[in-house]
Design an enzyme around this catalytic site. Structure first.
Site, mmCIF file in Angstrom:
data_model
loop_
_atom_site.group_PDB
_atom_site.id
_atom_site.type_symbol
_atom_site.label_atom_id
_atom_site.label_comp_id
_atom_site.label_asym_id
_atom_site.label_seq_id
_atom_site.Cartn_x
_atom_site.Cartn_y
_atom_site.Cartn_z
ATOM 1 N N ALA A 41 -6.033 -1.493 -4.642
ATOM 2 C CA ALA A 41 -5.408 -0.166 -4.694
ATOM 3 C C ALA A 41 -6.092 0.710 -5.732
ATOM 4 O O ALA A 41 -6.265 0.309 -6.886
ATOM 5 C CB ALA A 41 -3.923 -0.296 -5.026
ATOM 6 N N LEU A 89 -20.138 9.341 2.327
ATOM 7 C CA LEU A 89 -21.404 9.766 2.929
ATOM 8 C C LEU A 89 -21.605 9.291 4.382
ATOM 9 O O LEU A 89 -21.801 10.124 5.279
ATOM 10 C CB LEU A 89 -22.585 9.283 2.068
ATOM 11 N N ASN A 142 -20.003 0.415 -0.241
ATOM 12 C CA ASN A 142 -19.717 -0.251 1.029
ATOM 13 C C ASN A 142 -19.854 0.728 2.189
ATOM 14 O O ASN A 142 -19.702 1.934 2.020
ATOM 15 C CB ASN A 142 -18.276 -0.743 1.045
ATOM 16 N N ASP A 149 0.853 -1.200 0.000
ATOM 17 C CA ASP A 149 0.000 0.000 0.000
ATOM 18 C C ASP A 149 0.884 1.244 0.000
ATOM 19 O O ASP A 149 1.856 1.341 0.756
ATOM 20 C CB ASP A 149 -0.909 -0.004 1.238
ATOM 21 N N LYS A 167 -11.963 3.617 -13.344
ATOM 22 C CA LYS A 167 -12.182 2.216 -12.927
ATOM 23 C C LYS A 167 -12.621 1.380 -14.133
ATOM 24 O O LYS A 167 -12.215 0.225 -14.286
ATOM 25 C CB LYS A 167 -13.231 2.139 -11.815
ATOM 26 N N THR A 170 -16.144 -1.496 -9.188
ATOM 27 C CA THR A 170 -17.324 -0.821 -8.651
ATOM 28 C C THR A 170 -18.511 -0.895 -9.608
ATOM 29 O O THR A 170 -18.323 -1.029 -10.826
ATOM 30 C CB THR A 170 -16.964 0.662 -8.387
ATOM 31 N N ASP A 171 -19.695 -0.754 -9.048
ATOM 32 C CA ASP A 171 -20.897 -0.700 -9.898
ATOM 33 C C ASP A 171 -20.972 0.614 -10.673
ATOM 34 O O ASP A 171 -21.757 0.738 -11.620
ATOM 35 C CB ASP A 171 -22.173 -0.908 -9.067
ATOM 36 N N GLU A 172 -20.155 1.604 -10.270
ATOM 37 C CA GLU A 172 -20.265 2.929 -10.903
ATOM 38 C C GLU A 172 -19.859 2.907 -12.371
ATOM 39 O O GLU A 172 -20.192 3.822 -13.122
ATOM 40 C CB GLU A 172 -19.444 3.961 -10.117
ATOM 41 N N TYR A 186 -13.691 9.271 -11.756
ATOM 42 C CA TYR A 186 -13.441 8.057 -10.964
ATOM 43 C C TYR A 186 -13.967 6.825 -11.696
ATOM 44 O O TYR A 186 -13.221 5.869 -11.935
ATOM 45 C CB TYR A 186 -14.088 8.171 -9.570
ATOM 46 N N SER A 187 -15.256 6.853 -12.059
ATOM 47 C CA SER A 187 -15.830 5.632 -12.647
ATOM 48 C C SER A 187 -15.222 5.353 -14.022
ATOM 49 O O SER A 187 -15.039 4.187 -14.393
ATOM 50 C CB SER A 187 -17.353 5.701 -12.703
HETATM 51 P P1 NAD Z 1 -9.741 3.621 -0.174
HETATM 52 O O1 NAD Z 1 -9.583 4.911 -0.895
HETATM 53 O O2 NAD Z 1 -10.250 3.623 1.233
HETATM 54 O O3 NAD Z 1 -8.372 2.817 -0.156
HETATM 55 C C1 NAD Z 1 -7.522 2.743 -1.255
HETATM 56 C C2 NAD Z 1 -6.169 2.237 -0.764
HETATM 57 O O4 NAD Z 1 -5.302 2.123 -1.892
HETATM 58 C C3 NAD Z 1 -5.480 3.170 0.236
HETATM 59 O O5 NAD Z 1 -4.979 2.434 1.321
HETATM 60 C C4 NAD Z 1 -4.365 3.799 -0.579
HETATM 61 O O6 NAD Z 1 -3.248 4.160 0.207
HETATM 62 C C5 NAD Z 1 -4.058 2.678 -1.540
HETATM 63 N N1 NAD Z 1 -3.401 3.144 -2.765
HETATM 64 C C6 NAD Z 1 -3.748 4.214 -3.547
HETATM 65 N N2 NAD Z 1 -2.891 4.333 -4.571
HETATM 66 C C7 NAD Z 1 -1.992 3.325 -4.447
HETATM 67 C C8 NAD Z 1 -0.866 2.912 -5.200
HETATM 68 N N3 NAD Z 1 -0.486 3.589 -6.284
HETATM 69 N N4 NAD Z 1 -0.182 1.809 -4.796
HETATM 70 C C9 NAD Z 1 -0.543 1.143 -3.685
HETATM 71 N N5 NAD Z 1 -1.593 1.490 -2.924
HETATM 72 C C10 NAD Z 1 -2.309 2.568 -3.302
HETATM 73 O O7 NAD Z 1 -10.695 2.763 -1.106
HETATM 74 P P2 NAD Z 1 -11.734 1.619 -0.722
HETATM 75 O O8 NAD Z 1 -13.056 2.243 -0.465
HETATM 76 O O9 NAD Z 1 -11.131 0.728 0.280
HETATM 77 O O10 NAD Z 1 -11.824 0.870 -2.126
HETATM 78 C C11 NAD Z 1 -10.957 -0.215 -2.447
HETATM 79 C C12 NAD Z 1 -11.269 -0.692 -3.846
HETATM 80 O O11 NAD Z 1 -12.633 -1.087 -3.919
HETATM 81 C C13 NAD Z 1 -11.084 0.388 -4.911
HETATM 82 O O12 NAD Z 1 -10.536 -0.218 -6.045
HETATM 83 C C14 NAD Z 1 -12.491 0.879 -5.187
HETATM 84 O O13 NAD Z 1 -12.620 1.334 -6.506
HETATM 85 C C15 NAD Z 1 -13.291 -0.396 -4.970
HETATM 86 N N6 NAD Z 1 -14.691 -0.202 -4.526
HETATM 87 C C16 NAD Z 1 -14.980 0.615 -3.478
HETATM 88 C C17 NAD Z 1 -16.311 0.727 -3.055
HETATM 89 C C18 NAD Z 1 -16.687 1.585 -1.867
HETATM 90 O O14 NAD Z 1 -17.877 1.750 -1.591
HETATM 91 N N7 NAD Z 1 -15.748 2.121 -1.121
HETATM 92 C C19 NAD Z 1 -17.310 0.031 -3.713
HETATM 93 C C20 NAD Z 1 -16.962 -0.798 -4.796
HETATM 94 C C21 NAD Z 1 -15.640 -0.913 -5.181
HETATM 95 P P1 TYD Z 2 -20.097 8.693 -1.606
HETATM 96 O O1 TYD Z 2 -20.055 8.117 -0.228
HETATM 97 O O2 TYD Z 2 -19.103 9.745 -1.976
HETATM 98 O O3 TYD Z 2 -20.057 7.480 -2.626
HETATM 99 P P2 TYD Z 2 -20.348 7.448 -4.233
HETATM 100 O O4 TYD Z 2 -20.339 8.816 -4.767
HETATM 101 O O5 TYD Z 2 -19.191 6.635 -4.709
HETATM 102 O O6 TYD Z 2 -21.675 6.758 -4.388
HETATM 103 O O7 TYD Z 2 -21.545 9.316 -1.824
HETATM 104 C C1 TYD Z 2 -22.709 8.520 -1.666
HETATM 105 C C2 TYD Z 2 -23.888 9.380 -2.042
HETATM 106 O O8 TYD Z 2 -24.017 10.420 -1.064
HETATM 107 C C3 TYD Z 2 -23.727 10.073 -3.372
HETATM 108 O O9 TYD Z 2 -24.995 10.113 -4.028
HETATM 109 C C4 TYD Z 2 -23.287 11.485 -3.007
HETATM 110 C C5 TYD Z 2 -23.951 11.717 -1.666
HETATM 111 N N1 TYD Z 2 -23.232 12.609 -0.735
HETATM 112 C C6 TYD Z 2 -23.908 13.665 -0.123
HETATM 113 O O10 TYD Z 2 -25.116 13.878 -0.339
HETATM 114 N N2 TYD Z 2 -23.221 14.462 0.730
HETATM 115 C C7 TYD Z 2 -21.897 14.281 1.002
HETATM 116 O O11 TYD Z 2 -21.304 15.072 1.774
HETATM 117 C C8 TYD Z 2 -21.225 13.170 0.383
HETATM 118 C C9 TYD Z 2 -19.774 12.910 0.645
HETATM 119 C C10 TYD Z 2 -21.938 12.361 -0.473
#
Ligand code: NAD
Ligand code: TYD
Length: 356
Positions: free
Chosen positions: A81, A199, A189, A32, A163, A133-135, A159-160
């Site tokens: 990552a 959020l 998640n 990481d 990905k 991601t679903d995005e 972002y999407s």
């Molecule tokens: P996060 O932003 O909390 O964590 C990302 C991690 O990757 C961090 O620890 C960061 O230090 C590390 N990282 C970033 N760039 C790096 C690099 N170049 N080399 C090594 N490590 C690096 O993200 P998350 O929410 O834990 O998401 C993890 C994965 O799951 C991502 O690929 C994201 O797209 C995917 N995902 C997230 C969600 C969600 O709701 N959070 C949903 C679906 C998929």
């Molecule tokens: P977020 O947690 O950023 O996830 P994602 O954009 O990847 O779905 O946001 C979840 C939803 O909440 C999204 O529709 C944006 C909204 N949101 C707010 O309304 N207020 C906020 O301050 C944030 C961070 C998100």
């Protein structure tokens, strides 16, 4: 035997590593870069544990990854990552291109070289699991059916889009080189160790600090929510039994408008840590300017993973969100430690320009 996890100090990655080692003794190499989203405090309970090797570094550093692969000979790489926050991708897309696209490309190249040099059975058993991601599927209208794995890609944010590009590269490495890949596309998640820029943790942290709860636009955007440990169990299951080259959607069958999520968080805090003035935390809700290009609705059809691999989430939203709020109440020092100067700068950047 061992597995290499990238991004294992982030929200989902750290939950994955903790759950992995709670269930098995198989060594985890955790690579990481420790960006703002990576936090070794998430892994504190593994300090001194020989089953966990933490390596600070970039997953796009091919020489470093090649060394780690050669040294530890993992049977799988699980790629978490990424840059993961839509709002940050709007303010500064370049990191998303570099990390999510170029970084994934370099990882694929290093893994392809390693896999190509493995002996027969190790080569056959090896897997690269790419967490997505679903995005990538874009936005649904109110009555559209949920995303299946064959839904066309229509990413709408930097972002999407980044990905989506990484998913395409992973697919191409399977199709062209035969690399044994698996891809998972999961919904939103929530749970422990979630950085409070997203959020749910933002609402919990702001509520407790007496700050506004900023709802974008009308708050009627819909997301499907999955408790993070259910995502981790799905990934373990796909790694164990998923068909090579396949994509699996992961979701909680749990679509909710954002405003309902915020109301639920407020109700739980009202119950568990009431405001001293006796009023509801709902009083702190503020409607702010919407996110540009804001996707209206995501919904996951998770029937393939259920049908083929027998996976289902263990938590309902009600049980998962209660656990989550309790975790934040019990881990106030973790919350305080992540609210660094850089965090406060981000909050200023993202919210100052959004008129209430
Ligand atoms: P996060 O932003 O909390 O964590 C990302 C991690 O990757 C961090 O620890 C960061 O230090 C590390 N990282 C970033 N760039 C790096 C690099 N170049 N080399 C090594 N490590 C690096 O993200 P998350 O929410 O834990 O998401 C993890 C994965 O799951 C991502 O690929 C994201 O797209 C995917 N995902 C997230 C969600 C969600 O709701 N959070 C949903 C679906 C998929
Ligand atoms: P977020 O947690 O950023 O996830 P994602 O954009 O990847 O779905 O946001 C979840 C939803 O909440 C999204 O529709 C944006 C909204 N949101 C707010 O309304 N207020 C906020 O301050 C944030 C961070 C998100």
């Amino acid at each position: 035997m061992s597995v290499l996890v990238t991004g294992g100090a982030g929200f989902i990655g750290s939950n994955f590593v903790l759950d992995w080692l709670a269930a098995s003794d198989e060594l985890v190499i955790n690579l990481d870069k420790l960006t703002y989203a990576g936090n070794t405090e998430n892994l504190q309970s593994l300090q001194g544990d020989p089953r966990h090797v933490f390596v600070p570094g970039d997953f796009g550093d091919s020489a470093l990854v090649a060394n780690l692969l050669a040294k530890h000979q993992p049977r799988a790489v699980i790629n978490f990552a990424a840059e993961s926050h839509v709002d940050r991708s709007i303010h500064g897309p370049e990191d998303f291109i570099q990390t999510n696209i170029v970084g994934t490309f370099h990882l694929l190249e290093a893994v392809r070289a390693y896999w190509g040099g493995l002996q027969d059975s190790a080569r056959q058993d090896f897997r690269l699991l790419h967490v997505s991601t679903d995005e990538v599927y874009g936005s649904l209208a109110k009555d559209d059916p949920a995303f299946t794995e064959t839904h066309r890609y229509e990413p709408n944010s930097p972002y999407s889009a980044s990905k989506a590009a990484s998913d395409h590269l992973v697919r191409a490495y399977h199709h062209t080189y035969g690399l044994p890949v698996l891809t998972t596309n999961c919904s939103n998640n929530y749970g422990p160790y979630h950085f409070p820029e997203k959020l749910i943790p933002l609402m919990i942290v702001n509520a407790l600090a007496g700050k506004p709860l900023p709802v974008y636009g009308d708050g009627q955007q819909i997301r499907d929510w999955l408790y993070v440990k259910d995502h981790c169990s799905a990934i373990r299951r796909v790694l164990e039994a998923g068909r090579v080259g396949e994509v699996y959607n992961i979701g909680g069958w749990n679509e909710k408008p954002n405003l309902e999520i915020v109301h639920t968080v407020c109700a739980l805090l009202d119950e568990l840590r009431a405001r001293t003035d006796g009023k509801s935390y709902r009083e702190q809700i503020t409607y702010v300017t919407d996110r540009p290009g804001h996707d209206r609705r995501y919904a996951i059809d998770a029937s393939k993973i259920e049908r083929e691999l027998g996976w289902k989430p263990a938590e309902t939203f009600e049980t998962g969100i209660r656990k989550t709020v309790l975790w934040y109440l019990d881990n106030q020092s973790w919350v305080a430690n992540v609210q660094s100067g850089a965090y406060r700068e981000w909050v200023e950047k993202n919210y100052a320009g959004r008129a209430a």
